[in-house]
Design a protein around this motif. Sequence first.
Motif, mmCIF file in Angstrom:
data_model
loop_
_atom_site.group_PDB
_atom_site.id
_atom_site.type_symbol
_atom_site.label_atom_id
_atom_site.label_comp_id
_atom_site.label_asym_id
_atom_site.label_seq_id
_atom_site.Cartn_x
_atom_site.Cartn_y
_atom_site.Cartn_z
ATOM 1 N N GLY A 95 3.062 8.196 -20.049
ATOM 2 C CA GLY A 95 2.082 7.513 -20.890
ATOM 3 C C GLY A 95 2.141 7.925 -22.350
ATOM 4 O O GLY A 95 3.223 8.059 -22.932
ATOM 5 N N GLN A 96 0.965 8.169 -22.943
ATOM 6 C CA GLN A 96 0.872 8.442 -24.373
ATOM 7 C C GLN A 96 1.427 9.806 -24.768
ATOM 8 O O GLN A 96 1.503 10.111 -25.969
ATOM 9 N N ARG A 97 1.823 10.597 -23.797
ATOM 10 C CA ARG A 97 2.400 11.901 -24.127
ATOM 11 C C ARG A 97 3.792 11.753 -24.750
ATOM 12 O O ARG A 97 4.242 12.640 -25.477
ATOM 13 N N VAL A 98 4.467 10.634 -24.457
ATOM 14 C CA VAL A 98 5.777 10.390 -25.070
ATOM 15 C C VAL A 98 5.559 10.071 -26.546
ATOM 16 O O VAL A 98 4.837 9.143 -26.899
ATOM 17 N N GLY A 99 6.204 10.861 -27.396
ATOM 18 C CA GLY A 99 6.007 10.732 -28.827
ATOM 19 C C GLY A 99 4.978 11.696 -29.375
ATOM 20 O O GLY A 99 4.883 11.889 -30.585
ATOM 21 N N ARG A 100 4.213 12.320 -28.481
ATOM 22 C CA ARG A 100 3.211 13.293 -28.908
ATOM 23 C C ARG A 100 3.682 14.708 -28.587
ATOM 24 O O ARG A 100 3.921 15.500 -29.492
ATOM 25 N N ASP A 101 3.817 15.034 -27.304
ATOM 26 C CA ASP A 101 4.320 16.373 -26.957
ATOM 27 C C ASP A 101 5.573 16.325 -26.103
ATOM 28 O O ASP A 101 6.091 17.370 -25.699
ATOM 29 N N ILE A 102 6.086 15.125 -25.842
ATOM 30 C CA ILE A 102 7.370 14.933 -25.163
ATOM 31 C C ILE A 102 8.098 13.817 -25.901
ATOM 32 O O ILE A 102 7.477 12.787 -26.226
ATOM 33 N N HIS A 103 9.370 13.996 -26.172
ATOM 34 C CA HIS A 103 10.092 13.058 -27.031
ATOM 35 C C HIS A 103 11.382 12.590 -26.367
ATOM 36 O O HIS A 103 12.139 13.406 -25.834
ATOM 37 N N PHE A 104 11.619 11.272 -26.415
ATOM 38 C CA PHE A 104 12.810 10.660 -25.831
ATOM 39 C C PHE A 104 13.741 10.223 -26.962
ATOM 40 O O PHE A 104 13.305 9.547 -27.910
ATOM 41 N N TYR A 105 15.050 10.547 -26.809
ATOM 42 C CA TYR A 105 16.047 10.133 -27.788
ATOM 43 C C TYR A 105 17.274 9.588 -27.066
ATOM 44 O O TYR A 105 17.889 10.286 -26.254
ATOM 45 N N SER A 106 17.623 8.343 -27.370
ATOM 46 C CA SER A 106 18.847 7.733 -26.854
ATOM 47 C C SER A 106 19.776 7.522 -28.043
ATOM 48 O O SER A 106 19.461 6.747 -28.956
ATOM 49 N N ILE A 107 20.915 8.203 -28.020
ATOM 50 C CA ILE A 107 21.839 8.201 -29.159
ATOM 51 C C ILE A 107 23.078 7.383 -28.801
ATOM 52 O O ILE A 107 23.691 7.599 -27.752
ATOM 53 N N SER A 108 23.448 6.463 -29.669
ATOM 54 C CA SER A 108 24.587 5.593 -29.399
ATOM 55 C C SER A 108 25.902 6.331 -29.598
ATOM 56 O O SER A 108 26.091 7.050 -30.585
ATOM 57 N N GLY A 131 7.271 6.084 -29.181
ATOM 58 C CA GLY A 131 7.608 7.486 -28.953
ATOM 59 C C GLY A 131 9.014 7.711 -28.456
ATOM 60 O O GLY A 131 9.443 8.855 -28.305
ATOM 61 N N TRP A 132 9.754 6.639 -28.205
ATOM 62 C CA TRP A 132 11.141 6.735 -27.713
ATOM 63 C C TRP A 132 12.030 6.164 -28.806
ATOM 64 O O TRP A 132 11.933 4.983 -29.144
ATOM 65 N N LEU A 133 12.912 6.986 -29.365
ATOM 66 C CA LEU A 133 13.775 6.557 -30.460
ATOM 67 C C LEU A 133 15.195 6.282 -29.971
ATOM 68 O O LEU A 133 15.757 7.057 -29.195
ATOM 69 N N PHE A 134 15.766 5.188 -30.458
ATOM 70 C CA PHE A 134 17.177 4.875 -30.263
ATOM 71 C C PHE A 134 17.863 5.126 -31.604
ATOM 72 O O PHE A 134 17.405 4.636 -32.642
ATOM 73 N N LEU A 135 18.950 5.883 -31.569
ATOM 74 C CA LEU A 135 19.501 6.437 -32.810
ATOM 75 C C LEU A 135 20.993 6.147 -32.952
ATOM 76 O O LEU A 135 21.726 6.084 -31.966
#
Length: 326
Positions: A95-108, A131-135
Amino acid sequence: MSRRSAFALIGIIALVLLGTQVGYRRPAEAPAPAAAWDGRYFPNIPLTSHDGRQLRFYDDLIAGKVVLVNFIFTSCGDTCPLETARLRQVQKILGQRVGRDIHFYSISIDPLHDTPEVLRAYAERFQVGPGWLFLTGDQDQINGLRERMGLLAQGDDPAVLKQHNLSLIVGNQATGQWMKVSPFENPWILADKLANSLRNWQDAAEPGRDYAKAPAIRPPSSGEQLFRTRCSACHSLGAQPGELASLRSLGPDLAGVTRQRDRAWLARWIREPDRLLAEKDPLAISLYERYDRVAMPNLRLAEADVEALLAYLEGAEEGARPVSAP
């Protein structure tokens, strides 16, 4: 005792006493776990997010954070969509914890093709939340980052995109805890690692849970195992109770699908969906368009795997509602 032995003993006692008075200094120790995983280890490469922000990998993305990092490319037709769909489920659980205290990164790993605009469209197709970044970034620097994170072995050719390592990396930079996990992991287990074990269980447990009410564990069939690890990232199988209902699937519900579709077509669709789409099969194209143009991934299943999966679908949930035709 000889005079020489007596003097030696006195010397040892003096050294001990001297050490006690001035404070004994141990030999230099290895750095604390967190220090071993600081900016001296991780390359602080510049990256551009799908929303156009310029970010540094160490300073802005992982320093002091609990993170999940994976490497994808948007033109991938097999494992990358499956990974993204599975992580979408994990994000929904957290839920709202992504981007707050847990972070997702998908790198190309294909930055020449995967511009921020392409990554933004990809994120939208998979309906990912905030909260989930694609980079994306420089090809050589991203390859160096893959090496540092143990996802590009010496001798591997980074230009062969389809041979990229399938593992995800999860970790807590502040504590130095890092681990590889499978993209086929149960989403609840992966969410628990990110929310609890990597954060040293600092959040209070939810009340009202009783192990006595846990369902009995039974060994799954090979078909059920395939469904749980490969298919459930995108598909449900009948009405989902309680918390499972929040993990609405990207693809159609499969309850009753073996009664709704021709079995030979269904077997081929499971085995080689990319070829059916390339051949402009009307039903395949209809499903592709209906479900936000998220292509069914080719899971490289053997014929025996397909038969096991179909047998499971045929036997599961006898009274489940049928799949509506597109």
